[in-house]
Design a protein around this motif. Sequence first.
Motif, short mmCIF file in Angstrom:
data_model
loop_
_atom_site.label_atom_id
_atom_site.label_comp_id
_atom_site.label_asym_id
_atom_site.label_seq_id
_atom_site.Cartn_x
_atom_site.Cartn_y
_atom_site.Cartn_z
N CYS A 1 0.84 -1.20 0.00
CA CYS A 1 0.00 0.00 0.00
C CYS A 1 0.88 1.26 0.00
O CYS A 1 2.08 1.19 0.28
CB CYS A 1 -0.92 -0.01 1.22
N CYS B 1 -1.51 -4.64 -1.30
CA CYS B 1 -2.51 -3.61 -1.57
C CYS B 1 -3.68 -4.25 -2.31
O CYS B 1 -3.49 -4.87 -3.36
CB CYS B 1 -1.89 -2.49 -2.41
N VAL B 2 -4.88 -4.11 -1.75
CA VAL B 2 -6.06 -4.71 -2.37
C VAL B 2 -6.52 -3.87 -3.57
O VAL B 2 -7.08 -4.38 -4.54
CB VAL B 2 -7.21 -4.83 -1.34
N GLY B 3 -6.26 -2.55 -3.50
CA GLY B 3 -6.76 -1.63 -4.53
C GLY B 3 -5.88 -1.54 -5.77
O GLY B 3 -6.26 -0.88 -6.75
N TRP C 1 -4.70 -0.49 4.89
CA TRP C 1 -5.65 -0.25 3.79
C TRP C 1 -6.40 1.06 3.99
O TRP C 1 -6.66 1.81 3.05
CB TRP C 1 -6.65 -1.42 3.69
N CYS D 1 -4.41 3.90 2.72
CA CYS D 1 -3.85 3.79 1.36
C CYS D 1 -4.82 4.40 0.35
O CYS D 1 -6.03 4.12 0.38
CB CYS D 1 -3.61 2.31 1.05
N CYS E 1 -6.56 1.63 -1.93
CA CYS E 1 -7.54 0.82 -1.20
C CYS E 1 -8.77 1.67 -0.87
O CYS E 1 -9.91 1.20 -0.95
CB CYS E 1 -6.93 0.26 0.08
ZN ZN Z 1 -3.62 -0.33 -0.70
#
Ligand code: ZN
Length: 741
Positions: free
Chosen positions: A286, A304-306, A342, A345, A348
Amino acid sequence: MKHFISFFSIVLFFISVFTAYGMEDEEYSPNLIPKPQKTTVTGGTFCLNPSTIIISDDPFNAEYLAGILNSSTGFGIETGNSDDKEMDNAIILTIDPDSSIPQEGYILSVTPEKVVAKSSTSKGSFYAIQTLLQLLPPSVYGTPTGYEQWEIPCIEIEDAPRFPYRGLMMDVSRTFFDLDYIYKFLDWMAYHKLNVFQWHITDDNGWRIEIKKYPELTEKGAWRGPDEVLPAAYGSGNKRYGGFYTQKEIREVIEYAAKRNIEIIPEIDMPGHSKAVISTYPHTGCDNETHFVSVNGEVKNVWCVGNEQNYKMLDDIIKEIASLFPSKVIHVGGDEVNMDNWKACSKCHALMEREGMEQEAELQNYFMRKVERIINKYGKTMAGWDEILDGGELDPGSIIYSWRSVAKPLQAVERGYRTVLQLSEYLYFDMKQSPAERGHNWAAIIPLEKVYSLDPIGTSDIPEDKENLVLGAQGALWAELLNKPARFSEYQYYPRTCALSEMVWTNQGSRNFKDFEERLEKTHFERLFHMGIAFRIEAPGVTYKENRLMVTLPYDWAVVRYTTDGSEPDCNSNIYTGDIVTFEPEKFKFATFYKDLFKSITVTADNIKPDYLKPETVIETSFGEQRSFPKSNVSDYDFDTYWRTERTGVAGDYVTYIFKEPVKCNKITVNTSIPNIDLYGVTDGYIEYTYDGKEWKKGDKMEDNAATLIPEKGKAIKGVKIVFTDSTDALCVALQDLRIE
Ligand code: ZN
Ligand code: ACM
């Protein structure tokens, strides 16, 4: 002389047979672990000899058995072809796929003429072999002794496991284990009828599997220490530490395991526990400026999920894993994410807005579902730790590994998921086995009996109609504290793995701890010894009363040795034979020995505690303050509390203990690291001391996170200082009160 020899050999014969078989008592018991479902001893023996032949429907099984028997007996036993099934003096292993014997079950019949094992699969046949080996003397797992009688008691056994999933998990990230150890480990599992090895092969402290598309994962991410992308940790000290397995090596391990009926499930831990990836490829993490700390004290360790590009990289990695491992299951962790990463970030955050998510846990679910789709696309099933259920539902086929509490298996099955129990308070073999031993204690102290006491169905109150969703259980060894002493991993796994093996194999109604313990002590310890395992043995109980030290032996066969000068007992120390009269009990140290090869922890009398002095003390230091574990903890003389610094230690750091009034004493012990848990200590440094508060003299080097000071006779000490000479190998330093005697 002739008479003497024959008398002597008869005695030797009886000693060897009686001790090997645990036949001190009239009633013969083969002391099998795990205990079979049904056993009938019929009387008489089958005698293995050089012309015994092995006939098997499964060629590997025949070779496997012949290999073990020949290396211990030296007989040169041969394998025959399957036309000879009526022969005598034979071990006949038949497989009939149409029989009603359960998959991994077998029916074993030993008569004076032959041994016959029936099963419906080669797996069942393999387990008949394991039982047969345990019916022989324990040295069957070793090399020829020259005096053993290779007899098998006549017996009828009908057996099949209670659970289809019987596993062990090994963390090779925090401590790297070489292939040699992995192969032995798999052999030991097979001897205990365990059938799943979960290979925790990536974590914060090392990525240990070759990924062809991302070679830097192992070129960089498998190493820690000075000038590496990962900092030193867990006793790696100030040198390069690490290692990894190539795909070719892993393929060979998988094949070896499969022949022993062991499935290998890889675990690639994500989105947390990913410092090794993120340190190697920083764009995967992130973009938060603040560094949020994970429960293991790590920062920047969350995917980082995004960042949509991450799913392409994950697809590439999972594709290689899926084609390498034949297991249907890929474990992707999902545990212990610090979601503050998150929250802070931008990518995210934008994803949450776009998807209308309200909580960060939904991001975790978003991530897991995307990964799950990738795994499913490659024909596999996703598994993860129980946190993966926190943010929403998953594919109903996914498997939940329950660890956080006994409530978790129930929650998983009630939501319709299959579950494997790896409950921390029963099955985390990194926990201490007793309070004085090395290990963690955050989940529980886990002695053998605690492992045995788990009932994978009963303990979590699983309703009958959901029982089939409980696949089984596994023991786990997280590897923070395995850098010392030598072979500590084996000490932590065994004999707790023996208790696990019976817990997952034997029906609940047939299990009894006292009975298990007796089989272990009479025979199975000796099997472990011949298997080559450095297992744990219990320390003696020692009490001081009326000027006498009295010892309770932990086992009938135990040899307890002791010293009288405070030194560590070794295999030349005195053997305890009766009460010891003394006025100085604190100088005596005791340990249990097994064949003078390994020993228990060292103990003193449990009812004498040293009386430490507690002078008023002021701390001066180069470190700042820390709220949860404050500096004041090291001058309150509560030895259970400690100070955890706000940062790692570096050369030039110091911690000084100044006494308000100079202290007359015999000895001062300076301990660092968490009390009784050897983590976060001062690895490189020495102590200084002063009599007048002005002139400082150099004292001992820190060894094993501690140093001692013996003041000159009659002189009072005004202060003691710890001087750091190099970086410590953790993100913080733990310091304790001085022990002043
Ligand atoms: Zn992220
Ligand atoms: C775990 O102990 N973090 C699964």
